[in-house]
Scaffold this active site. Structure first.
Site, short mmCIF file in Angstrom:
data_model
loop_
_atom_site.label_atom_id
_atom_site.label_comp_id
_atom_site.label_asym_id
_atom_site.label_seq_id
_atom_site.Cartn_x
_atom_site.Cartn_y
_atom_site.Cartn_z
N ASP A 180 -4.65 2.78 -5.32
CA ASP A 180 -4.62 2.22 -3.71
C ASP A 180 -4.49 0.92 -3.91
OD1 ASP A 180 -5.64 2.78 -1.35
OD2 ASP A 180 -6.98 1.27 -2.18
N ASN A 188 -3.90 -8.34 4.29
CA ASN A 188 -3.69 -8.59 5.90
C ASN A 188 -4.05 -9.52 6.79
OD1 ASN A 188 -1.14 -7.33 5.40
ND2 ASN A 188 -3.11 -5.33 6.16
N HIS A 193 0.58 -9.40 8.71
CA HIS A 193 1.31 -7.90 7.91
C HIS A 193 2.06 -8.00 7.79
CE1 HIS A 193 -2.12 -5.55 10.12
NE2 HIS A 193 -2.42 -6.31 11.26
N ASP A 197 3.30 -6.82 4.42
CA ASP A 197 4.52 -5.48 4.34
C ASP A 197 5.04 -6.04 3.45
OD1 ASP A 197 4.05 -3.95 6.65
OD2 ASP A 197 5.36 -4.75 8.02
N GLU A 224 -1.66 2.16 2.62
CA GLU A 224 -1.50 1.25 1.66
C GLU A 224 -1.85 2.19 0.21
OE1 GLU A 224 -6.14 0.46 2.79
OE2 GLU A 224 -3.72 -0.19 3.89
#
Length: 302
Positions: A180, A188, A193, A197, A224
């Site tokens: 994780d 973010n 975002h 990404d 994630e």
């Protein structure tokens, strides 16, 4: 047309020739040795083992063999989720229409009678390799995460089920690593975002670079989170892979403005002799890694 065009880039098509008569194998070997990787087996049990170990694109299979015959072997292949995509062509001296029907009903893609014409065999093999290659491409698209390029959860779930069954059957170890990205929401919030990404793509590439075997699988598990499936791997081996992942991502030193540091991952590891309860155990281990301060590897027995 060269048969190599019907294989993934970078390798020749992989054919498995199965016949209890070595002379028949030698005759087929002469036809395909120039532009294919040719594997050979003289009985069904050995052929099944090679299919599991080497994943051929196509099997040219005799029907009448001692022990496991061609129909039984074909049925075994089609019943296994990891092997059912292997194309099968029966090459046999049987000529009765009922024999051909039985072979096709067993899952064979084609049926060639002996004595065979080399040009005809090559043409039929080329056709099946083309269909197999196209099917593999479509299947790959269906099982790939569109953002990161690693496998998706659907593919992990399918592989996990088949590998768990195999581990139970062979009593071999199976391991799972759950990763994780730490404080990803803050990343973010700080950069947006689109940057998030891109971060996930770089994390996925770093984790995937630590896998060395074709049987190892990395998938995006959700958001994630990433999950890694390691067949034939005990707890110590899985911990080693997870630590390489943590070290590898840390070495990239990706800036994380949300915490005034770098991007790290927490990893939970679990392994079991027969593969049961692994994801749940890895999730517990991941919780321990986060509770201990994140950016580290923790583990529990499955």
């Amino acid at each position: 047309m060269p048969l190599s065009r019907q294989a993934p880039p970078g390798r020749r098509p992989r054919l498995l020739l199965v016949d209890d008569q070595p002379a028949n194998i030698q005759a087929l070997h002469r036809v395909f040795a120039g532009d294919c990787q040719v594997l050979m087996a003289t009985d069904g049990a050995r052929a099944l083992q090679l299919c599991r170990e080497r994943q051929p694109d196509l099997v040219l299979l005799d029907v009448q063999m001692p022990g496991m015959d061609g129909h039984e072997l074909c049925a075994e292949l089609k019943a296994d989720p990891l092997l059912r995509g292997i194309a099968v062509i029966f090459v046999t001296a049987q000529h009765h229409p009922d024999d051909e029907t039985r072979g096709l009903d067993a899952g064979a893609a084609d049926f060639i009678t002996k004595p065979f014409n080399p040009a005809v065999v090559r043409a039929r093999v080329r056709t099946q390799l083309t269909l197999k290659h196209q099917s593999d491409l479509l299947r790959e698209l269906a099982f790939v995460d569109g953002l990161t390029g690693v496998h998706n959860r659907r593919h992990f779930d399918e592989r996990f089920l088949s590998e768990t069954r195999r581990a139970q059957r062979t009593r071999s170890p199976l391991a799972v690593v759950l990763a994780d990205v730490d404080h990803f929401k803050r990343y973010n919030d700080a950069l947006g975002h689109l940057a998030g990404d891109d971060c996930l793509r770089r994390v996925a590439a770093a984790l995937r670079a630590c896998l060395r075997r074709p049987t190892d699988l990395l998938a995006r598990y959700g958001g994630e989170e990433f999950i890694c499936l390691l067949p034939d791997t005990d707890l110590a081996g899985a911990i080693g892979v997870a630590q390489q992942m943590e070290d590898g991502l840390r070495a990239l030193a990706l800036p994380h403005p949300g915490i005034a540091g770098i991007v790290t991952v927490s990893l939970g590891v679990s392994a079991a002799a027969q593969g049961q309860g692994l994801v749940e155990a890895a999730d517990k281990a991941l919780y321990l890694a986060k509770a201990a301060g994140r950016g580290r590897v923790s583990w529990v027995e499955g």
